[in-house]
Structures are given as structure tokens and as C-alpha cells.
Design an enzyme around this catalytic site. Structure first.
Site, PDB file in Angstrom:
ATOM      1  N   ASP A  32      83.347 -32.055  96.669  1.00 44.28           N
ATOM      2  CA  ASP A  32      82.753 -31.645  95.399  1.00 44.28           C
ATOM      3  C   ASP A  32      81.361 -32.236  95.182  1.00 44.28           C
ATOM      4  O   ASP A  32      80.873 -32.296  94.058  1.00 44.28           O
ATOM      5  CB  ASP A  32      83.666 -32.017  94.228  1.00 44.28           C
ATOM      6  CG  ASP A  32      83.925 -33.515  94.149  1.00 44.28           C
ATOM      7  OD1 ASP A  32      83.544 -34.227  95.097  1.00 44.28           O
ATOM      8  OD2 ASP A  32      84.511 -33.959  93.152  1.00 44.28           O
TER       9      ASP A  32
ATOM     10  N   HIS B 178      63.184 -33.266 119.812  1.00 53.75           N
ATOM     11  CA  HIS B 178      63.703 -33.293 118.446  1.00 53.75           C
ATOM     12  C   HIS B 178      64.798 -34.348 118.319  1.00 53.75           C
ATOM     13  O   HIS B 178      65.875 -34.106 117.780  1.00 53.75           O
ATOM     14  CB  HIS B 178      64.223 -31.917 118.028  1.00 53.75           C
ATOM     15  CG  HIS B 178      63.131 -30.938 117.745  1.00 53.75           C
ATOM     16  ND1 HIS B 178      63.349 -29.602 117.514  1.00 53.75           N
ATOM     17  CD2 HIS B 178      61.784 -31.099 117.649  1.00 53.75           C
ATOM     18  CE1 HIS B 178      62.201 -28.980 117.295  1.00 53.75           C
ATOM     19  NE2 HIS B 178      61.232 -29.875 117.373  1.00 53.75           N
TER      20      HIS B 178
ATOM     21  N   ASP C 156      57.669 -38.986 114.481  1.00 52.03           N
ATOM     22  CA  ASP C 156      57.265 -37.664 113.990  1.00 52.03           C
ATOM     23  C   ASP C 156      57.935 -37.509 112.629  1.00 52.03           C
ATOM     24  O   ASP C 156      59.148 -37.281 112.550  1.00 52.03           O
ATOM     25  CB  ASP C 156      57.720 -36.585 114.969  1.00 52.03           C
ATOM     26  CG  ASP C 156      57.228 -35.189 114.605  1.00 52.03           C
ATOM     27  OD1 ASP C 156      56.876 -34.965 113.435  1.00 52.03           O
ATOM     28  OD2 ASP C 156      57.216 -34.313 115.490  1.00 52.03           O
TER      29      ASP C 156
ATOM     30  N   ASP D 240      53.138 -33.459 108.091  1.00 49.07           N
ATOM     31  CA  ASP D 240      53.725 -33.447 109.429  1.00 49.07           C
ATOM     32  C   ASP D 240      52.818 -34.246 110.357  1.00 49.07           C
ATOM     33  O   ASP D 240      51.776 -33.739 110.808  1.00 49.07           O
ATOM     34  CB  ASP D 240      53.886 -32.001 109.912  1.00 49.07           C
ATOM     35  CG  ASP D 240      54.630 -31.890 111.236  1.00 49.07           C
ATOM     36  OD1 ASP D 240      55.127 -32.915 111.726  1.00 49.07           O
ATOM     37  OD2 ASP D 240      54.710 -30.765 111.771  1.00 49.07           O
TER      38      ASP D 240
ATOM     39  N   HIS E 172      56.055 -27.777 124.991  1.00 51.29           N
ATOM     40  CA  HIS E 172      55.980 -27.146 123.671  1.00 51.29           C
ATOM     41  C   HIS E 172      54.554 -26.688 123.380  1.00 51.29           C
ATOM     42  O   HIS E 172      53.614 -26.985 124.109  1.00 51.29           O
ATOM     43  CB  HIS E 172      56.484 -28.084 122.571  1.00 51.29           C
ATOM     44  CG  HIS E 172      55.720 -29.374 122.444  1.00 51.29           C
ATOM     45  ND1 HIS E 172      54.511 -29.458 121.790  1.00 51.29           N
ATOM     46  CD2 HIS E 172      55.998 -30.639 122.867  1.00 51.29           C
ATOM     47  CE1 HIS E 172      54.087 -30.714 121.805  1.00 51.29           C
ATOM     48  NE2 HIS E 172      54.972 -31.450 122.464  1.00 51.29           N
TER      49      HIS E 172
ATOM     50  N   HIS F  10      51.429 -25.111 115.026  1.00 46.32           N
ATOM     51  CA  HIS F  10      52.224 -24.188 114.210  1.00 46.32           C
ATOM     52  C   HIS F  10      51.624 -24.169 112.810  1.00 46.32           C
ATOM     53  O   HIS F  10      50.885 -25.069 112.410  1.00 46.32           O
ATOM     54  CB  HIS F  10      53.715 -24.574 114.190  1.00 46.32           C
ATOM     55  CG  HIS F  10      53.998 -25.958 113.671  1.00 46.32           C
ATOM     56  ND1 HIS F  10      53.977 -26.292 112.337  1.00 46.32           N
ATOM     57  CD2 HIS F  10      54.341 -27.106 114.332  1.00 46.32           C
ATOM     58  CE1 HIS F  10      54.279 -27.573 112.182  1.00 46.32           C
ATOM     59  NE2 HIS F  10      54.498 -28.097 113.369  1.00 46.32           N
TER      60      HIS F  10
ATOM     61  N   HIS G 129      57.485 -25.654 109.559  1.00 46.08           N
ATOM     62  CA  HIS G 129      57.092 -24.571 110.465  1.00 46.08           C
ATOM     63  C   HIS G 129      56.936 -23.346 109.583  1.00 46.08           C
ATOM     64  O   HIS G 129      57.877 -22.592 109.355  1.00 46.08           O
ATOM     65  CB  HIS G 129      58.148 -24.355 111.551  1.00 46.08           C
ATOM     66  CG  HIS G 129      58.222 -25.485 112.529  1.00 46.08           C
ATOM     67  ND1 HIS G 129      59.379 -25.841 113.172  1.00 46.08           N
ATOM     68  CD2 HIS G 129      57.275 -26.353 112.961  1.00 46.08           C
ATOM     69  CE1 HIS G 129      59.148 -26.866 113.967  1.00 46.08           C
ATOM     70  NE2 HIS G 129      57.878 -27.202 113.850  1.00 46.08           N
TER      71      HIS G 129
ATOM     72  N   GLU H 266      49.117 -30.905 118.005  1.00 49.05           N
ATOM     73  CA  GLU H 266      50.084 -31.914 118.434  1.00 49.05           C
ATOM     74  C   GLU H 266      50.335 -31.906 119.934  1.00 49.05           C
ATOM     75  O   GLU H 266      51.444 -31.615 120.398  1.00 49.05           O
ATOM     76  CB  GLU H 266      51.398 -31.738 117.692  1.00 49.05           C
ATOM     77  CG  GLU H 266      51.954 -30.317 117.669  1.00 49.05           C
ATOM     78  CD  GLU H 266      53.261 -30.234 116.904  1.00 49.05           C
ATOM     79  OE1 GLU H 266      54.224 -30.929 117.277  1.00 49.05           O
ATOM     80  OE2 GLU H 266      53.313 -29.465 115.925  1.00 49.05           O
TER      81      GLU H 266
ATOM     82  N   TYR I 130      55.274 -36.072 128.303  1.00 47.38           N
ATOM     83  CA  TYR I 130      56.635 -36.616 128.366  1.00 47.38           C
ATOM     84  C   TYR I 130      56.973 -36.787 129.845  1.00 47.38           C
ATOM     85  O   TYR I 130      57.267 -35.815 130.543  1.00 47.38           O
ATOM     86  CB  TYR I 130      57.610 -35.676 127.663  1.00 47.38           C
ATOM     87  CG  TYR I 130      57.094 -35.243 126.307  1.00 47.38           C
ATOM     88  CD1 TYR I 130      57.277 -36.028 125.168  1.00 47.38           C
ATOM     89  CD2 TYR I 130      56.366 -34.057 126.185  1.00 47.38           C
ATOM     90  CE1 TYR I 130      56.770 -35.638 123.941  1.00 47.38           C
ATOM     91  CE2 TYR I 130      55.854 -33.664 124.953  1.00 47.38           C
ATOM     92  CZ  TYR I 130      56.052 -34.454 123.842  1.00 47.38           C
ATOM     93  OH  TYR I 130      55.542 -34.064 122.632  1.00 47.38           O
TER      94      TYR I 130
ATOM     95  N   ARG J 227      53.174 -38.364 121.825  1.00 53.01           N
ATOM     96  CA  ARG J 227      52.688 -37.196 121.074  1.00 53.01           C
ATOM     97  C   ARG J 227      51.802 -37.704 119.943  1.00 53.01           C
ATOM     98  O   ARG J 227      52.098 -38.749 119.339  1.00 53.01           O
ATOM     99  CB  ARG J 227      53.851 -36.366 120.510  1.00 53.01           C
ATOM    100  CG  ARG J 227      53.402 -35.102 119.811  1.00 53.01           C
ATOM    101  CD  ARG J 227      54.554 -34.100 119.613  1.00 53.01           C
ATOM    102  NE  ARG J 227      55.612 -34.524 118.716  1.00 53.01           N
ATOM    103  CZ  ARG J 227      56.833 -34.879 119.134  1.00 53.01           C
ATOM    104  NH1 ARG J 227      57.130 -34.869 120.438  1.00 53.01           N
ATOM    105  NH2 ARG J 227      57.764 -35.247 118.274  1.00 53.01           N
TER     106      ARG J 227
ATOM    107  N   GLU K  89      49.899 -36.059 116.486  1.00 50.88           N
ATOM    108  CA  GLU K  89      49.884 -34.834 115.675  1.00 50.88           C
ATOM    109  C   GLU K  89      49.179 -35.078 114.354  1.00 50.88           C
ATOM    110  O   GLU K  89      49.441 -36.074 113.666  1.00 50.88           O
ATOM    111  CB  GLU K  89      51.315 -34.380 115.401  1.00 50.88           C
ATOM    112  CG  GLU K  89      51.428 -33.157 114.505  1.00 50.88           C
ATOM    113  CD  GLU K  89      52.873 -32.777 114.234  1.00 50.88           C
ATOM    114  OE1 GLU K  89      53.116 -31.607 113.873  1.00 50.88           O
ATOM    115  OE2 GLU K  89      53.758 -33.653 114.370  1.00 50.88           O
TER     116      GLU K  89
END
Length: 446
Positions: free
Chosen positions: A47, A251, A268, A279, A358, A362, A369, A392, A396, A413, A415
Site C-alpha cells: 500500500d 549502466h 554518472d 547529466d 556507445h 543524446h 534521454h 560523453e 573501457y 567517461r 560527460e
């Protein structure tokens, strides 16, 4: 709120919401209608519900913050082209869950032409849609489709008093609406700028707090505390705090592992402010100092990112930016003797396949996104002023034996959020340091 917090931008005013609705209405046939549901509460467990967050399209057209609302747009209707249905006023429920605006409040506070409470919805909907030939709705929304099918069935079976035939056809409203959302107004840019500033302060806080022995989730706690402390509603998406080899999971959101001396940590994470997203990704050494190999790879990614940002201007495309990043990453890995041209596969194709799987950019806006087509007339879409994108690039490095040992298992990375301007671009997240010397100086402050 901290004394150094940036000034809170003004909320989007009612005239802007009216202009957005007007633009959509003007793009519709006069015998059409729009049916757009807002978000509903979602059960978390038994609930208790997840915190409510309005549907982005619904918010874009109304700014209305309550669940279970429905927007109807009716081109040419004399009594008002914008009709909103909302929760009933209910003093007993409002004691438990908070005040509701009701129909009168929806008109007064949010500037719609007419509003009704949900108890009256079915009877009024049939009247409003009678004689409309095409109903525009989000065709990917199952609940909207069910409602539309039911209404069409009822209209087809009742005596039709309108001159025009009853509702027969459905069409998707999202392409027109998402085209509008793609180019941001000055008010939207101010909110995105503020979300970027909050996000940047949070990344600085995480850098200052970082040390070997902490867990990834403890840096996540530092980030998300700062998001809320500075007026954000929380994270714009699930925060990624990836130490060491976890940075190779694009991710990664478990955020449970310890942060180890000698490793990098990739964060990130971005704040949401008035539903607009920040972002940012930053990568930095847990112990405060980059190793020579870490620094060398980091500088390759940073140079590629800075060159891509410098190339952002009206007329360029995201595809061109990505190609430039892949080219720069490949050149950097060749210079480090990690890659060579063996005649069978170019360094650029190896990078795209193995080390950088990647895209570079974006759209960014109400969704992290964000919506909008990346192609126009079959070609990559040209950037125009008011668009907001991320830049970004990353590298890797797997644990493969054919790579030099010093570079294995490193994930990096960087970004930033970038708004396209008439002259070039504006970096909305520049307050988060990314130069090696600036990062190490900030890490020394802890």
C-alpha cells in the site's frame, strides 16, 4: 540552502504553457481532438507508492502536478479549446495525501480554459468528442488506447447529433509534440542550466568525500544529498558510482562495492530540477592521484571531449560529432601503442567495436534521454539553437591479455551538458572540474 547556491530560476509561466498548447492545436485538423493522460501513482509495495512524477509530455503542455489527470485539446471549440480533468476534491483523502487543486484550482492556477473533476469525466468526454473525426493520443500508452477504444465504441452506438461523422480514427500525437520539445525556450534553458549547476556541485562534493575504503553507495549518498539540499527533487536517473572494473559496465547501478586504493571511480549522475534533467559523468582517482597509465588514457578521452564540444554549433550533426570522437580516441590509443593498423581493421573500427560501444550524444530535457527524432528527411538531423545535448566520450579497457597490463580494467567517461547557441554552444555543467590538475586539487581538499 547553502549560501553559495545559484539563484533559483523562475518557473515556466502560464503564457508559455498556453503557447505550447496553441502551437500543437494549430498543427491539428479542425475536426480532430487530443487526448493526453497524465501519470498515475505506481505501487512500490503493497500500500505504498513510488514518489509521484508527472508524465513529461503532460507536464510540457500543462505544468499540472497531480496524478490521474487528463488533457483534452479541441481545435475551434467556442467554450474553450483546452479542457482538463483532475482528481476530485476530497477533504478526507486530502488529510492523508495532501491538498488537491480540483477543477476550480486547475483553471485558476494552471490557466486551462475549462476543468472538471474526474467524477464527471465520462459524461463530459462523450460530449466533447462528439463530431470529432480523428483522435490524437500517445499510441504507445496502453491505458490511453483503452480509454480511446471505449469512447469510440460508445460514440458509435449512441445517436449522433453532430453534422460530422462520429470518431473513427486514431493518430499518434507524440511526433508533433516531441518535435516541439526538441528546441528549448529560454525558460527551459534556465531550468536545465540550474539542474546542471546542482549536478556539478554534487560531483564536487563526491570528489571531496572520496577516499579508499568507502563504498560506492556512500558516494551515491553524498551526491543525492546535494541534489536535494540544493532544491532538486532527487536524481534524474539511477546514479552510477562505479569503482575500478565496474566502470566497464555502462549502466552499473548496484553501487555496493568498496572503493580501492589505486582505482578510478566513474560517477554518472545528475539532479532533476522542476522535472528537467542534469547529466554529468566524471572519472577520478580514489586516492587523489592518477597513475601514469590512468592519466594517459584520461587525457585521450578529455581531448576527444573538448574537441567535440568545440565543434558543437548550428548545422553540425550528432553523427559528425561521434565520428570525430571515434577518430580522436583511435589516434590517442595508437599514440599510446595500444592500437595499430594491422591492415584488416582500422583503429577507428576497433575502437567502436571494442573500447567505445556507445554513442557520443543524446538529447537532454524533461527526460534524461529526451525526445525528438535524430534524423530528418532520412538524413542525420542538423543542430539548431535551443537544442540541448550531452557530449560523453569514453574508453573501457577489458582485462584482455593482448592489452598492456597497466591499461587493463580501466574505464573512463567524461560527460557534459551542452546547449546549442546561435554562435556555437554553452556548456551547462562547466562547474564540475575535469582537468587533471583541477580534479587532483579538489581531491586534496578532503
Amino acid at each position: 540552502m547553502p549560501l553559495d547556491a545559484p539563484p533559483r530560476p523562475s518557473p515556466i509561466d502560464l503564457d508559455e504553457y498556453r503557447r505550447r498548447r496553441r502551437r500543437l492545436i494549430d498543427a491539428l485538423p479542425t475536426d480532430a481532438a487530443v487526448l493526453l493522460p497524465g501519470a498515475s501513482l505506481v505501487i512500490r509495495s503493497r500500500d505504498s507508492e513510488f514518489p509521484f512524477r508527472q508524465d513529461s509530455d503532460f507536464h510540457y503542455l500543462t505544468g499540472f502536478p497531480e496524478p490521474d489527470a487528463l488533457l483534452v485539446l479541441l481545435p475551434g471549440r467556442a467554450e474553450g479549446e483546452c479542457v482538463l480533468f483532475c482528481q476530485d476534491r476530497d477533504p478526507a483523502m486530502e488529510t492523508w495525501t495532501g491538498r488537491r487543486l480540483g477543477a476550480e484550482g486547475a483553471v485558476r492556477v494552471h490557466g486551462v480554459d475549462q476543468a472538471f473533476e474526474n467524477a464527471e469525466r465520462d459524461a463530459h468526454l462523450l460530449e466533447l468528442l462528439e463530431g470529432r473525426v480523428t483522435l490524437y493520443l500517445p499510441l504507445g500508452d496502453a491505458s490511453a488506447l483503452r480509454l480511446a477504444e471505449r469512447l469510440r465504441g460508445e460514440l458509435l452506438t449512441r445517436p449522433c447529433q453532430a453534422v460530422q461523422p462520429p470518431l473513427l480514427a486514431f493518430a499518434d500525437v507524440t511526433p508533433m509534440l516531441h518535435e516541439q520539445r526538441l528546441v528549448k525556450s529560454d525558460a527551459e534553458l534556465a531550468l536545465l542550466r540550474h539542474a546542471g549547476e546542482i549536478s556539478a556541485h554534487a560531483h564536487c562534493r563526491a570528489m571531496r568525500a572520496c577516499r579508499p575504503g568507502l563504498a560506492e553507495y556512500q558516494l551515491q549518498a553524498e551526491l543525492e544529498h546535494e541534489f536535494r539540499w540544493r532544491g532538486g527533487s532527487g536524481p534524474a536517473y539511477a546514479s552510477i558510482v562505479a569503482g575500478g572494473r565496474n566502470a566497464g559496465i555502462l549502466h552499473y547501478i548496484d553501487n555496493r562495492e568498496p572503493l580501492c586504493d589505486g582505482d578510478l571511480v566513474l560517477i554518472d549522475a545528475g539532479a532533476e530540477f522542476d522535472l528537467y534533467a542534469g547529466d554529468i559523468t566524471r572519472t577520478f582517482p580514489v586516492n587523489g592521484r592518477f597513475s601514469p597509465a590512468q592519466r594517459a588514457l584520461y587525457e585521450v578521452v578529455l581531448e576527444a571531449q573538448e574537441r567535440a564540444i568545440a565543434a558543437v554549433r548550428p548545422g553540425t550533426t550528432l553523427k559528425a560529432l561521434h565520428r570525430g570522437v571515434v577518430r580522436d580516441l583511435a589516434a590517442g590509443l595508437v599514440a599510446l601503442d595500444i592500437l595499430g593498423d594491422d591492415g584488416e581493421e582500422t583503429p577507428e573500427s576497433i575502437v567502436a567495436r571494442r573500447f567505445y560501444p556507445h554513442g557520443t550524444s543524446h538529447w537532454l530535457g524533461l527526460d534524461v534521454h529526451d525526445v525528438g527524432d535524430y534524423r530528418q528527411d532520412g538524413e542525420p538531423r542538423c543542430l539548431t539553437p535551443g537544442m540541448v545535448i550531452t557530449i560523453e566520450p569514453g574508453l573501457y579497457m577489458p582485462d584482455d591479455e593482448d592489452l598492456p597490463a597497466a591499461f587493463r580494467g580501466i574505464g573512463i567517461r567524461i560527460e557534459d551538458d551542452v546547449a546549442v547557441t546561435a554562435e556555437g554552444c554553452e556548456v551547462l555543467t562547466r562547474a564540475a572540474p575535469k582537468q587533471v590538475a583541477d580534479i587532483e586539487a579538489l581531491l586534496d581538499e578532503k
